[in-house]
Design a protein around this motif. Structure first.
Motif, short mmCIF file in Angstrom:
data_model
loop_
_atom_site.label_atom_id
_atom_site.label_comp_id
_atom_site.label_asym_id
_atom_site.label_seq_id
_atom_site.Cartn_x
_atom_site.Cartn_y
_atom_site.Cartn_z
N PHE B 73 0.71 -1.26 0.05
CA PHE B 73 -0.05 -0.08 -0.04
C PHE B 73 0.72 1.39 -0.13
O PHE B 73 2.17 1.11 0.34
CB PHE B 73 -0.72 -0.18 1.28
CG PHE B 73 -0.19 -0.16 2.48
CD1 PHE B 73 0.19 -1.15 3.15
CD2 PHE B 73 0.30 1.13 2.90
CE1 PHE B 73 0.96 -1.18 4.50
CE2 PHE B 73 1.17 1.32 4.31
CZ PHE B 73 1.54 0.14 4.82
N PHE B 74 0.26 2.16 -0.45
CA PHE B 74 0.77 3.51 -0.35
C PHE B 74 0.00 4.54 0.46
O PHE B 74 -1.28 4.46 0.23
CB PHE B 74 0.97 4.15 -1.79
CG PHE B 74 2.08 3.49 -2.65
CD1 PHE B 74 3.51 3.68 -2.75
CD2 PHE B 74 1.52 2.53 -3.43
CE1 PHE B 74 4.15 3.29 -3.24
CE2 PHE B 74 2.33 1.91 -4.22
CZ PHE B 74 3.79 1.98 -4.21
N ARG B 75 0.41 5.38 1.42
CA ARG B 75 -0.41 6.14 2.16
C ARG B 75 0.13 7.48 1.89
O ARG B 75 1.33 7.91 1.95
CB ARG B 75 -0.30 6.06 3.53
CG ARG B 75 -0.76 4.71 3.84
CD ARG B 75 -1.73 4.79 5.23
NE ARG B 75 -2.79 3.43 5.08
CZ ARG B 75 -2.00 2.42 6.08
NH1 ARG B 75 -0.90 2.52 6.67
NH2 ARG B 75 -2.69 1.15 6.02
N LYS B 76 -0.81 8.40 1.36
CA LYS B 76 -0.57 9.79 1.02
C LYS B 76 -0.27 10.74 2.28
O LYS B 76 0.94 11.41 2.15
CB LYS B 76 -1.65 10.43 0.40
CG LYS B 76 -1.26 11.72 -0.55
CD LYS B 76 -2.40 12.29 -1.43
CE LYS B 76 -2.10 13.89 -1.19
NZ LYS B 76 -3.06 14.58 -1.13
N LEU B 79 2.96 9.80 3.97
CA LEU B 79 4.04 9.45 2.98
C LEU B 79 4.66 8.28 2.93
O LEU B 79 5.73 8.15 3.22
CB LEU B 79 4.93 10.73 2.88
CG LEU B 79 4.42 11.93 2.16
CD1 LEU B 79 5.53 13.03 2.20
CD2 LEU B 79 3.88 11.76 0.65
N SER B 80 3.78 7.41 3.05
CA SER B 80 4.96 6.03 3.35
C SER B 80 4.26 5.02 2.42
O SER B 80 3.12 4.84 2.02
CB SER B 80 4.46 5.67 4.90
OG SER B 80 3.08 5.47 5.20
N TYR B 81 4.88 3.89 2.45
CA TYR B 81 4.45 2.56 1.89
C TYR B 81 5.10 1.50 2.57
O TYR B 81 5.59 1.48 3.46
CB TYR B 81 5.12 2.68 0.52
CG TYR B 81 6.48 2.45 0.45
CD1 TYR B 81 7.41 3.57 0.54
CD2 TYR B 81 7.07 1.30 0.16
CE1 TYR B 81 8.89 3.63 0.43
CE2 TYR B 81 8.55 1.12 0.07
CZ TYR B 81 9.40 2.26 0.12
OH TYR B 81 10.56 2.23 0.00
N GLY B 82 4.38 0.28 2.15
CA GLY B 82 4.94 -0.81 2.94
C GLY B 82 3.81 -2.18 2.53
O GLY B 82 3.15 -2.20 1.70
N PHE B 250 -7.90 2.43 -5.13
CA PHE B 250 -7.97 3.73 -4.54
C PHE B 250 -8.89 3.91 -3.32
O PHE B 250 -9.82 3.63 -3.41
CB PHE B 250 -8.00 4.60 -5.57
CG PHE B 250 -7.25 4.84 -6.91
CD1 PHE B 250 -6.04 5.28 -6.96
CD2 PHE B 250 -7.63 3.90 -7.81
CE1 PHE B 250 -5.30 4.88 -8.07
CE2 PHE B 250 -7.00 3.90 -8.99
CZ PHE B 250 -5.50 4.35 -9.04
N GLU B 251 -8.28 4.55 -2.36
CA GLU B 251 -9.12 4.90 -1.44
C GLU B 251 -9.94 6.06 -1.78
O GLU B 251 -9.45 6.95 -2.53
CB GLU B 251 -8.42 5.09 -0.22
CG GLU B 251 -7.65 3.93 0.61
CD GLU B 251 -8.80 2.79 1.00
OE1 GLU B 251 -9.90 3.42 1.34
OE2 GLU B 251 -8.57 1.80 0.77
N PHE B 252 -11.18 6.23 -1.31
CA PHE B 252 -11.76 7.24 -2.05
C PHE B 252 -11.30 8.56 -1.88
O PHE B 252 -11.38 9.22 -0.65
CB PHE B 252 -13.44 7.35 -1.46
CG PHE B 252 -14.43 7.82 -2.50
CD1 PHE B 252 -14.49 9.06 -2.85
CD2 PHE B 252 -15.22 6.70 -2.93
CE1 PHE B 252 -15.29 9.33 -3.92
CE2 PHE B 252 -16.16 7.02 -3.98
CZ PHE B 252 -16.21 8.50 -4.44
N GLY B 253 -10.87 9.34 -3.07
CA GLY B 253 -10.42 10.66 -3.01
C GLY B 253 -9.27 10.78 -2.10
O GLY B 253 -8.62 12.01 -2.36
N SER B 254 -8.52 10.05 -1.16
CA SER B 254 -7.69 10.23 -0.32
C SER B 254 -6.24 10.18 -1.01
O SER B 254 -5.26 10.94 -0.29
CB SER B 254 -7.58 9.40 0.99
OG SER B 254 -7.38 8.16 0.37
N GLY B 255 -6.13 9.52 -2.05
CA GLY B 255 -4.81 9.30 -2.58
C GLY B 255 -4.08 8.23 -2.12
O GLY B 255 -2.98 7.75 -2.61
#
Ligand code: SF4
Ligand code: SF4
Ligand code: SF4
Ligand code: SF4
Ligand code: SF4
Lengths: 306, 337
Positions: B73-76, B79-82, B250-255
């Motif tokens: 996943f990527f979290r906007k 700013l992380s991924y894992g 994609f999570e809704f709209g969150s990036g």
């Protein structure tokens, strides 16, 4: 408990240098997407299914604006629409006029649910015997066409969200992808694929006719999981082997009438669609060609039922 | 670790569920059961009655290779991924696995651990698992495990065989030995019963990989494909089918976004679709042939073993009774003429 490090697991910060976009807003449409819901002849169940999303729909309202909906608004908030979701079949002149004006107002048009995508329940009248047709005509409250048709018979449809009623998750996924500038497409996957993943015992093997092998997946095999046959509400896939399934139904012991009723519960037979074409312009609109099996790449053949 | 000296133990019928209960407290225990729709499959143990009278309709594959799993996943915002937060953890014990299915796991190990260089999701589950195999008392109606050399279990930790008063057990590995607690198991001098399975179906496998390949255009493909519904019941019931596709969400709209993989099947039209919308196997005939040849020809030619363990599930699952042994035997017969 002490945390153990596992290779590759856990969160890592993105190195700032390589990703210059880091920290910036991901470009989302500046203005909210204007969407509208419209109902032709149907039960309005698909729009209700969208409302069933409740909080998730409210969350989506940060990015979309419902600009036209008979169910939700007193009057339309905008003439131009980014996406129009149209449920229901065309069975009257009134339906047809509304459909044309909706198409003119919107950049993208999505057929919502079985009535709009495959004529669904209103389409049952298409294959009724004459005496029942007459009865309908005698009791009708507004001028009606002889037959009910999917909206793709009359206007360009950009995407189909299938089912009776639609799958809300699918609606949300479509909208979400649209917001991110991605298209969605219909996957040629039969209900059986999802049915097997739910580890259901197969109805066909128990001698119960099921339309799973020829019907678009996406409902997570709702009916077979409750021990009920699939009746094809999500429409037939391009890859359907009707001849083989029809012979299997014959083997199971279904009469010609029973087979006909099952195949036309939600869906229309190719020859009926062709008849429609003759009555009208004489030519089948492109999208109906697919439904009628006229696309040479996608052979739909209901020989055995003729 | 394999044990050097294998001892026999017995457990009484009444103690079985207590033993399983104790196993399920420390690990995820999956057992063969009959579900509400009447299909037999593996489910997590919760004291329910077991299905032990034969091979299940579905194998325990989904516990090693889920039909759908998030990979990363990527979290906007942060700013992380894992790697997926659901990365498999904890021990999995599969009870009642039949010989054919131990071979199927072996085949998946070969692919995901050896050939693919340690697929982390599969191997995390697999290396953290214990297999309690159950010897078949009778051959099943559609299996041909004997022809495929898969009627004796392999790679398991414990082997059980049913007998009138309970089960006789053998720990094969140290891992297995630790589970045979003295509370439920007693040592015995009784010999472990040798299975004598007479499969009702058979497949002549000598030279099969070459013969099937040489008969790529044999008329039987077209003939059988006429009946085939491309319903994927065969590949989805098969314990060795491993194909998957991946997709982004994609999570809704969150990036925020994630990538997951889900089961795929060569019987689906879009399976062989590439960029430009070209489809390599548009015909039903070519898809059916892919299934049979992958199982009984290609894999053997490339990697030295068949991808079919003879469990017969594809035969049982097929609504139109297409039978992999009939197809293969017909071609084998014609090749020998
Ligand atoms: S029950 Fe219906 S949908 Fe499920 S596998 Fe059988 S035919 Fe397919
Ligand atoms: S199983 Fe068939 S009839 Fe039922 S919801 Fe799915 S597509 Fe519709
Ligand atoms: S189960 Fe039978 S009908 Fe279905 S895809 Fe496989 S071979 Fe074809
Ligand atoms: S191909 Fe058929 S018989 Fe062979 S392992 Fe798969 S399901 Fe079993
Ligand atoms: S290619 Fe087909 S037969 Fe081979 S593993 Fe994949 S789904 Fe199974």
């Amino acid at each position: 408990m002490p945390k153990k490090k596992r290779a590759g697991a856990g969160q890592k910060p993105i190195p700032k240098k390589k990703h210059s976009a880091a920290g910036k807003e991901i470009p989302m449409p500046k203005k909210k997407l204007k969407i509208g819901f419209f109902s032709l002849t149907c039960c309005e169940g698909c729009e209700l299914a969208v409302l069933d999303l409740e909080e998730r729909l409210l969350k989506a309202l940060n990015y979309i604006e419902i600009a036209d909906s008979r169910l939700l608004l007193e009057k339309p908030l905008s003439k131009k629409l980014d996406i129009a979701f149209v449920e229901g079949s065309v069975i009257s002149k009134h339906d047809l006029d509304s459909l044309h004006s909706i198409r003119e107002r919107s950049s993208f048009l999505v057929a919502l649910g079985a009535c709009a995508t495959i004529a669904g329940i209103p389409g049952i009248r298409n294959s009724l015997p004459d005496y029942l047709q007459d009865k309908i005509k005698r009791n009708q409250i507004k001028p009606m066409k002889e037959k009910a048709f999917p909206i793709s018979a009359f206007v360009k449809v950009d995407f189909l969200l299938q089912g009776c009623s639609i799958n809300e998750e699918e609606f949300l996924t479509f909208l979400n992808r649209f917001l991110h500038g991605k298209t969605t497409r219909l996957e040629q996957i039969p209900v059986c694929f999802e049915c097997k993943h739910r580890q259901n015992s197969c109805l066909l093997l128990k001698g119960i006719a099921c339309l799973g092998p020829v019907t678009y997946a996406g409902c997570n095999a709702l009916c077979p999981s409750e021990n009920a046959q699939c009746i094809g509400c999500r429409g037939f896939t391009d890859d359907a082997n009707f001849t083989a399934l029809d012979s299997l139904f014959k083997e199971i012991g279904l009469s010609k009438e029973e087979r006909h009723n099952l195949f036309t519960y939600f869906n229309q037979l190719p020859e009926e669609l062709k008849e429609f074409a003759k009555e009208n312009s004489g030519e089948l609109p492109n999208q109906l060609k697919e439904l009628a099996g006229e696309n040479p790449k996608k052979k739909i053949d209901l020989e055995a039922l003729k | 670790m394999q044990l050097v000296r294998v001892l026999n133990y017995i457990i009484e019928k009444e103690s079985l569920s207590k033993w399983l209960e104790s196993l399920s407290q420390k690990s995820t225990l999956v057992v063969p059961v009959e579900n509400e729709t009447g299909a037999t499959c593996f489910e997590e143990f919760n004291g329910q009655s077991l299905f032990l009278s034969g091979r299940t309709d579905f194998s325990a594959k989904k516990f090693f290779l889920p039909t759908n799993e998030k990979m990363f996943f990527f979290r906007k915002k942060t700013l992380s991924y894992g790697i997926s937060p659901n990365f498999p953890k904890g021990r999995l014990i599969a009870f009642g696995v039949r010989a054919c299915d131990t071979h199927a796991l072996n085949a998946l190990d070969h692919l995901f651990i050896k050939l693919l260089g340690d697929d982390c999701f599969y191997s995390a589950r697999r290396k953290n698992s214990t297999i309690i195999a159950l010897q078949c008392r009778e051959a099943c109606s559609s299996g041909f495990c004997a022809s495929m050399g898969c009627s004796k279990p392999t790679g398991h930790d414990i082997l059980l065989a049913e007998r009138p008063s309970g089960f006789i057990a053998q720990a094969i590995t140290e891992n297995g030995q630790t589970l045979l607690s003295a509370e439920f198991f007693k040592k015995t001098q009784d010999p472990f019963p040798e299975p004598s399975l007479e499969c009702s179906k058979g497949l002549s496998t000598s030279g099969i990989e070459e013969n099937l390949y040489a008969n790529f255009n044999h008329p039987i493909w077209k003939k059988e494909a006429e009946r085939c519904l491309s319903c994927t019941s065969c590949t989805e019931a098969c314990p060795t089918c491993y194909c998957y596709s991946s997709s982004d969400c994609f999570e809704f709209g969150s990036g925020d976004s994630s990538r997951s993989r889900e089961r795929d099947s060569c019987q689906l039209l879009r399976f062989s679709e590439v960029a430009g919308q070209h489809i390599f196997r548009p015909s039903r005939e070519s898809r059916l042939r892919q299934f049979v040849l992958h199982k009984l020809s290609y894999y053997k030619k490339h990697f030295g073993t068949h991808l079919c363990v003879g469990c017969g599930r594809c035969i049982d699952a097929c609504p139109v009774k297409i039978d992999i042994t009939e197809i293969a035997n017909k071609i084998q017969g014609d090749a020998k003429k």
